[in-house]
Design a protein around this motif. Structure first.
Motif, PDB file in Angstrom:
ATOM      1  N   THR A 166       1.085  -1.257  -0.201  1.00  0.00           N
ATOM      2  CA  THR A 166       0.082   0.112   0.047  1.00  0.00           C
ATOM      3  C   THR A 166       0.969   1.244  -0.059  1.00  0.00           C
ATOM      4  OG1 THR A 166      -0.070  -0.068   2.345  1.00  0.00           O
ATOM      5  CG2 THR A 166      -1.951  -1.190   1.199  1.00  0.00           C
ATOM      6  N   PRO A 167       1.554   1.580  -1.242  1.00  0.00           N
ATOM      7  CA  PRO A 167       2.158   2.912  -1.302  1.00  0.00           C
ATOM      8  C   PRO A 167       1.479   3.954  -0.609  1.00  0.00           C
ATOM      9  CG  PRO A 167       2.099   1.910  -3.274  1.00  0.00           C
ATOM     10  CD  PRO A 167       1.068   1.052  -2.451  1.00  0.00           C
ATOM     11  N   GLN A 168       2.316   4.899   0.116  1.00  0.00           N
ATOM     12  CA  GLN A 168       1.585   5.986   0.859  1.00  0.00           C
ATOM     13  C   GLN A 168       2.723   7.015   1.353  1.00  0.00           C
ATOM     14  OE1 GLN A 168       0.426   4.411   4.968  1.00  0.00           O
ATOM     15  NE2 GLN A 168       1.272   2.473   4.276  1.00  0.00           N
ATOM     16  N   ASN A 169       2.531   8.086   1.810  1.00  0.00           N
ATOM     17  CA  ASN A 169       3.339   9.005   2.300  1.00  0.00           C
ATOM     18  C   ASN A 169       2.928   9.807   3.522  1.00  0.00           C
ATOM     19  OD1 ASN A 169       2.130  11.719   1.392  1.00  0.00           O
ATOM     20  ND2 ASN A 169       2.062  10.537  -0.447  1.00  0.00           N
ATOM     21  N   TYR A 170       3.822  10.324   4.363  1.00  0.00           N
ATOM     22  CA  TYR A 170       3.640  11.132   5.436  1.00  0.00           C
ATOM     23  C   TYR A 170       4.462  12.409   5.621  1.00  0.00           C
ATOM     24  CZ  TYR A 170       2.999   5.933   6.690  1.00  0.00           C
ATOM     25  OH  TYR A 170       2.677   4.551   6.500  1.00  0.00           O
ATOM     26  N   THR A 171       3.834  13.238   6.141  1.00  0.00           N
ATOM     27  CA  THR A 171       4.441  14.781   6.080  1.00  0.00           C
ATOM     28  C   THR A 171       4.541  15.278   7.565  1.00  0.00           C
ATOM     29  OG1 THR A 171       3.762  15.283   3.891  1.00  0.00           O
ATOM     30  CG2 THR A 171       4.261  16.938   5.016  1.00  0.00           C
ATOM     31  N   LEU A 172       5.644  15.714   7.760  1.00  0.00           N
ATOM     32  CA  LEU A 172       5.938  16.655   9.260  1.00  0.00           C
ATOM     33  C   LEU A 172       6.769  17.890   9.096  1.00  0.00           C
ATOM     34  CD1 LEU A 172       7.107  13.507  11.702  1.00  0.00           C
ATOM     35  CD2 LEU A 172       4.843  14.734  11.574  1.00  0.00           C
ATOM     36  N   PRO A 173       6.389  18.841   9.779  1.00  0.00           N
ATOM     37  CA  PRO A 173       7.153  20.074   9.835  1.00  0.00           C
ATOM     38  C   PRO A 173       8.618  19.747  10.292  1.00  0.00           C
ATOM     39  CG  PRO A 173       5.907  20.164  11.550  1.00  0.00           C
ATOM     40  CD  PRO A 173       5.363  18.985  10.974  1.00  0.00           C
ATOM     41  N   ALA A 174       9.570  20.442   9.445  1.00  0.00           N
ATOM     42  CA  ALA A 174      10.949  20.579   9.954  1.00  0.00           C
ATOM     43  C   ALA A 174      11.258  21.413  11.011  1.00  0.00           C
ATOM     44  CB  ALA A 174      11.805  20.954   8.619  1.00  0.00           C
ATOM     45  N   VAL A 175      11.620  20.631  12.019  1.00  0.00           N
ATOM     46  CA  VAL A 175      12.161  21.017  13.397  1.00  0.00           C
ATOM     47  C   VAL A 175      13.561  20.954  13.471  1.00  0.00           C
ATOM     48  CG1 VAL A 175      11.602  21.184  15.688  1.00  0.00           C
ATOM     49  CG2 VAL A 175       9.676  20.629  14.423  1.00  0.00           C
ATOM     50  N   ASN A 176      14.133  21.987  13.814  1.00  0.00           N
ATOM     51  CA  ASN A 176      15.762  21.990  13.784  1.00  0.00           C
ATOM     52  C   ASN A 176      16.232  21.263  12.521  1.00  0.00           C
ATOM     53  OD1 ASN A 176      15.889  23.600  16.087  1.00  0.00           O
ATOM     54  ND2 ASN A 176      15.621  21.637  17.382  1.00  0.00           N
ATOM     55  N   HIS A 177      15.512  21.494  11.537  1.00  0.00           N
ATOM     56  CA  HIS A 177      15.964  20.735  10.046  1.00  0.00           C
ATOM     57  C   HIS A 177      15.970  19.399   9.970  1.00  0.00           C
ATOM     58  CE1 HIS A 177      17.795  24.923   9.355  1.00  0.00           C
ATOM     59  NE2 HIS A 177      18.410  24.803  10.395  1.00  0.00           N
ATOM     60  N   SER A 178      15.046  18.892  10.896  1.00  0.00           N
ATOM     61  CA  SER A 178      14.732  17.361  10.871  1.00  0.00           C
ATOM     62  C   SER A 178      13.403  17.014  11.178  1.00  0.00           C
ATOM     63  CB  SER A 178      15.907  16.562  11.964  1.00  0.00           C
ATOM     64  OG  SER A 178      15.585  17.053  13.119  1.00  0.00           O
ATOM     65  N   ALA A 179      12.948  15.808  10.916  1.00  0.00           N
ATOM     66  CA  ALA A 179      11.783  15.111  11.328  1.00  0.00           C
ATOM     67  C   ALA A 179      11.835  13.691  11.538  1.00  0.00           C
ATOM     68  CB  ALA A 179      10.797  15.516  10.197  1.00  0.00           C
ATOM     69  N   HIS A 180      11.076  13.200  12.536  1.00  0.00           N
ATOM     70  CA  HIS A 180      11.187  11.870  13.046  1.00  0.00           C
ATOM     71  C   HIS A 180       9.869  11.101  12.785  1.00  0.00           C
ATOM     72  CE1 HIS A 180      15.098  13.018  14.591  1.00  0.00           C
ATOM     73  NE2 HIS A 180      14.454  14.017  15.239  1.00  0.00           N
ATOM     74  N   PHE A 181       9.724  10.101  11.931  1.00  0.00           N
ATOM     75  CA  PHE A 181       8.463   9.385  11.913  1.00  0.00           C
ATOM     76  C   PHE A 181       8.579   8.088  12.773  1.00  0.00           C
ATOM     77  CE2 PHE A 181       9.196  12.044   8.216  1.00  0.00           C
ATOM     78  CZ  PHE A 181       8.141  12.503   7.842  1.00  0.00           C
ATOM     79  N   LEU A 182       7.680   7.816  13.694  1.00  0.00           N
ATOM     80  CA  LEU A 182       7.533   6.760  14.555  1.00  0.00           C
ATOM     81  C   LEU A 182       6.761   5.844  14.027  1.00  0.00           C
ATOM     82  CD1 LEU A 182       8.299   5.564  17.288  1.00  0.00           C
ATOM     83  CD2 LEU A 182       6.619   6.871  18.429  1.00  0.00           C
ATOM     84  N   PHE A 183       6.864   4.514  14.158  1.00  0.00           N
ATOM     85  CA  PHE A 183       6.046   3.504  13.898  1.00  0.00           C
ATOM     86  C   PHE A 183       6.009   2.515  14.972  1.00  0.00           C
ATOM     87  CE2 PHE A 183       7.665   5.121   9.976  1.00  0.00           C
ATOM     88  CZ  PHE A 183       6.505   5.363   9.015  1.00  0.00           C
TER      89      PHE A 183
END
Length: 889
Positions: free
Chosen positions: A760-777
């Motif tokens: 199931t191809p998909q995507n997630y988006t988060l704002p950049a905080v201190n030039h980074s973003a962390h996606f938790l699963f």
């Protein structure tokens, strides 16, 4: 603008007078600048006043109210709805007011000029077409005069479209002297043999002439407006021989031989021509600007008078036409020879004839010239030649002629005829050509081609000790198929800078994508030859690239830029690589060739470009390496289109911004004038460059200036993962995190985590905080298998920009607990199956063969099938006893 917002006042009717606009509740005059007949015609149409007859300019000293008037830019007239919405205030001293006289009750529509079209007549506030049967030549004379045009030349039904309702119901009975059509008598309508509507062509009025010359086809250009003749001033940015040729055509005077500017002793009131409007099918008077102009220079033109070339690619090529008894005739090929051609070419102000061939520019057309020309070659004009009675023609082809360009272009004071300062000869005088911002190496290459001097190696600007009179070139006109002299503006210009050009002389590259690529051509004995692939190697290519002012050869391949063409070079080049020019190399006799392909060559650019002191190579201070020196570039004349060529050359996408810091000066730099277009492949094709002191530094940002983001993988401390060469493995149920990060460039932005090759191809988006973003699963599952990429998005410089990371592949493995449960379940299933098998085996020993067979067929279904077999066996025994009882009874 509509009738409630505009009006004509101080005239003899509501359709004549000074134009006023109603703005902010008050009526104010309109400034007359930039107006011509075509624009004024729009106003007449909007006021429902027919067609424009004339425009005029007037100054009102008595009623001048603080010099306030309205300026209506021509762009406002692109549509009727815009007129009145984009006008601007203008203060003059006092204002020159625009006056317009409209025809009022007649107009011509759908024509090719203001003096042609389908006739419309106004009555009772509506416009009607006129039946062809109700209109004759005398009626047409009145209409043409009413419209300010010349005598009628064509009168024909349905000439400009079919008739449309409503139709005029009476027949006009003009005598020809009436001032307007509605003054003519008329009779009741007749039964019409034709329902065609009148189409009318009026000739242009007799308001254009060449005065004070040797004939009616030579002299100073003058135009008549409001009954007064005035000279025409040239626009410094436009006037050239092509424009003059249109004037000659309108005067029925053949082709333009020369044109120039005449300097008067004092300033005079003159007309100004809107030369961009001048096109072969346009009436010249429609391009005359309404405003008076004070100038010391006026236009002079000399036309050929009795010969012209039509349908050609330049003013010196085409099918020959000769004028006699006010008509133009084609000439039979059999009646015309080389000596006749020499006279024609000289009469047209061109060079010697280069091609003479029948049907070269189209088939013959009536009428045809009926005599044979017998020129000796020294005559001044063709009609001075003797002629004989027509002969029986073996061919009915019309003469097509190419004359070479005249010897009025040269490079002077250089090391050879193919290097030096560009000069042009006009009216017998040689003058330098002034450097302008549009000049670049591409333009210089066209000059080199016209001089038969190979390709442009370099172009520069020479500074003189004092200002000199120079010619100005309309560089936008310079195209490979255009004659250079046709682009010379006929206005003197005082300048201290003139153009210098260096051409390659004996080699050139043709049909390539840049000045440093193409099929190789070598010149010898005044002809250009292709070179066989077998006769040319890498060392030869190094010499050619250096000779052309390019960098080292990057591609050398036969037939790269087209097939070989005759003539072909007959010797093999034996260069050592250090020679200055290709023809300095040794050569040997031709060999037996394995290939007949012609050499195609791509050289790298000799001068380099870079962006420095930025976060990466796609952003920073622009520097050019010219003549071996890296120097910064000033901001003078740069735009985004020029910067886009730099970004493209650096493989950095498109240009996002160009800017300079107020305090960013450098003691030595390059001053660069650019004229880059969207098709330029390198910056060196479209710049003119010279040293400068204390330049204001230019900074360029390209669309690929963002750093490539990183993607990383991590699991919860209790989770288990394994890094592989092609990605990561994580156990099912484990908690994991995917992190996106980038180096600091600009604050903000967002990260998009894109998953592909997944169930199931998909995507997630988060704002950049201190030039980074962390996606938790929280728990890895089978749906998390796939390829992950981080895409950094940033809105900056009014652009949405993005940059993508390398891919990361993730594989989800089963955990240990999950494996033990599955293993235990499988063991229980094996044990159960074994027990069941033993039980069934014991039972079958006590049953008949038939039941055994039934059991063997059914035992595979498990315990339930076994019970079913026993029930069926019991039922069979009961049936054998004759009892038909149901089980359980």
């Amino acid at each position: 603008m509509n009738m409630m917002l505009s009006k004509l006042v101080e005239g003899s009717s509501r359709c004549s007078g000074v134009l006023y606009l109603k703005r902010q509740g008050s009526w104010t005059e309109v400034d007359d600048r930039d107006w011509d007949l075509k624009l004024a015609n729009v106003v007449c149409r909007l006021l429902d006043c027919g067609s424009v007859v004339q425009t005029f300019s007037t100054r009102d000293q008595m009623n001048w109210r603080h010099g306030l008037s309205w300026k209506v830019p021509p762009s406002c007239l692109e549509s009727e709805s815009r007129l009145g919405k984009c006008v601007t205030k203008r203060s003059t001293s006092p204002p020159a007011r625009l006056g317009i006289n409209c025809s009022g009750s007649v107009r011509l529509v759908n024509g090719t000029s203001l003096c042609s079209g389908q006739l419309k007549v106004k009555s009772d506030q509506s416009w009607s077409s006129v039946y062809e049967d109700d209109f004759d030549q005398q009626d047409a004379e009145v209409v043409c005069r009413e419209l300010g045009c010349g005598a009628p030349s064509v009168l024909q039904g349905a000439l400009y479209g079919d008739s449309e309702s409503p139709m005029w119901t009476k027949e006009f009975l003009c005598e020809g002297h009436e001032a307007v059509l509605l003054d003519c008598d008329s009779s009741a309508g007749i039964t019409h043999s034709s329902a065609k509507a009148v189409g009318l062509n009026c000739s242009e009025p007799d308001d254009l002439r060449l005065a004070r010359g040797s004939s009616r086809c030579a002299g100073e250009l003058e135009m008549k407006q409001m009954g007064k003749w005035n000279k025409v001033a040239p626009e410094i940015s436009e006037w050239n021989r092509k424009m003059a040729d249109i004037i000659c055509g309108q005067l029925d005077c053949g082709s333009a031989v020369s044109t120039g500017s005449k300097r008067n002793d004092f300033f005079q009131v003159m007309w100004l021509m809107k030369t961009a409007c001048l096109q072969p099918k346009n009436a010249v008077r429609e391009c005359l600007l309404t405003t008076f102009h004070r100038s010391r220079y006026n236009v002079e033109i000399k036309c050929s008078e009795s010969v012209r070339l039509v349908n050609g690619t330049s003013l010196c090529s085409g099918q020959l036409k000769v004028k006699s008894d006010q008509s133009w005739s084609s000439v039979y090929e059999d009646d015309f020879d080389q000596q006749d051609a020499e006279v024609v070419c000289r009469e047209l102000g061109c060079g010697a004839p280069s091609v003479l061939q029948g049907a070269l520019y189209g088939d013959s057309e009536s009428p045809m010239w009926t005599k044979e020309f017998l020129c000796e070659g020294h005559e001044a004009v063709l009609l001075d030649c003797d002629s004989s009675a027509g002969i029986t023609h073996s061919s009915a082809k019309a003469v097509g002629l190419n004359c070479s360009e005249p010897d009025d272009l040269r490079l002077a004071r250089g090391s050879s005829r193919c290097a030096g300062e560009l000069e042009m000869k006009q009216m017998g005088t040689w003058n330098k050509v002034a450097e302008r911002s549009e000049w670049n190496r591409k333009m210089a290459d066209i000059i080199c081609g016209q001089l038969d001097c190979g390709s442009a190696v370099s172009i520069g600007s020479k500074r003189n000790d004092f200002s000199q009179v120079m010619w100005v070139m309309k560089t936008a006109c310079l195209q490979p198929k255009n004659a250079v002299r046709e682009c010379l503006l006929k206005t003197f210009h005082l300048s201290r800078y003139n153009v210098e050009i260096k051409c390659s002389e004996s080699v050139r590259l043709v049909n390539g994508t840049s000045l440093c690529s193409g099929q190789l051509k070598v010149k010898s004995d005044q002809s250009w030859s292709s070179v066989y692939e077998d006769d040319f190697d890498q060392q030869d290519a190094e010499v050619v690239c250096r000779e052309l002012g390019c960098g080292a050869p990057s591609v050398l391949q036969g037939a790269l830029y087209g097939d070989s063409e005759s003539p072909m070079w007959t010797k093999e080049f034996l260069c050592e690589g250090h020679e200055a020019v290709l023809l300095d190399c040794d050569s040997s006799a031709g060999i037996t060739r394995s290939s007949a392909k012609a050499v195609g060559l791509t050289c790298s650019e000799s001068d380099e470009v870079r962006l420095v002191d930025g976060s990466n190579h796609c952003v920073g201070r622009l520097e050019l390496k010219h003549k071996g020196n890296w120097r910064p570039v000033d901001i003078y004349s740069w735009d985004l289109m020029s910067a886009a060529v730099v970004c493209r050359q650096l493989d950095c996408g498109s240009a996002v911004s160009i800017r300079t810091k107020d305090d960013s000066y450098h003691p030595t730099g390059w001053r660069v004038k650019t004229s880059c277009g969207p098709s330029d492949s390198t910056i060196w094709e479209c710049v003119l460059i010279w040293p400068a002191d204390y330049v204001k530094i230019l900074e360029v940002t390209c669309s690929d200036f963002l750093f490539q983001p990183n993607i990383s993988f991590a699991t919860h401390p209790d989770g288990v993962s394994r890094a592989m060469q092609w990605g990561f493995q994580v156990l099912m149920g484990s908690e994991f995190t995917l992190s996106c990060s980038t180096l600091p460039q600009h604050p903000g932005g967002s990260f998009q985590l894109v998953v592909t090759e997944s169930a199931t191809p998909q995507n997630y988006t988060l704002p950049a905080v201190n030039h980074s973003a962390h996606f938790l699963f929280p728990a890895a599952g089978s749906a998390h298998r796939g390829v992950y990429r981080c895409v950094y998005h940033l809105y900056v410089f009014s652009h949405n920009l993005s940059s993508e990371s390398q891919p990361l592949r993730l594989t989800v493995l089963a955990s240990v607990t999950h494996l033990l449960i599955r293993l235990g379940f499988m063991v229980l299933m094996v044990v159960f199956t074994a027990v069941l098998f033993c039980y069934c085996k014991a039972k079958t020993r006590a049953t008949p063969r038939r039941e055994e067979a039934n059991f063997e067929l059914g035992h595979l279904g498990g315990a339930n099938n076994l019970l079913g077999v026993e029930a069926r066996a019991q039922g069979a025994r009961q049936r054998s006893d004759g009892a038909l009882t149901q089980p359980g009874t």
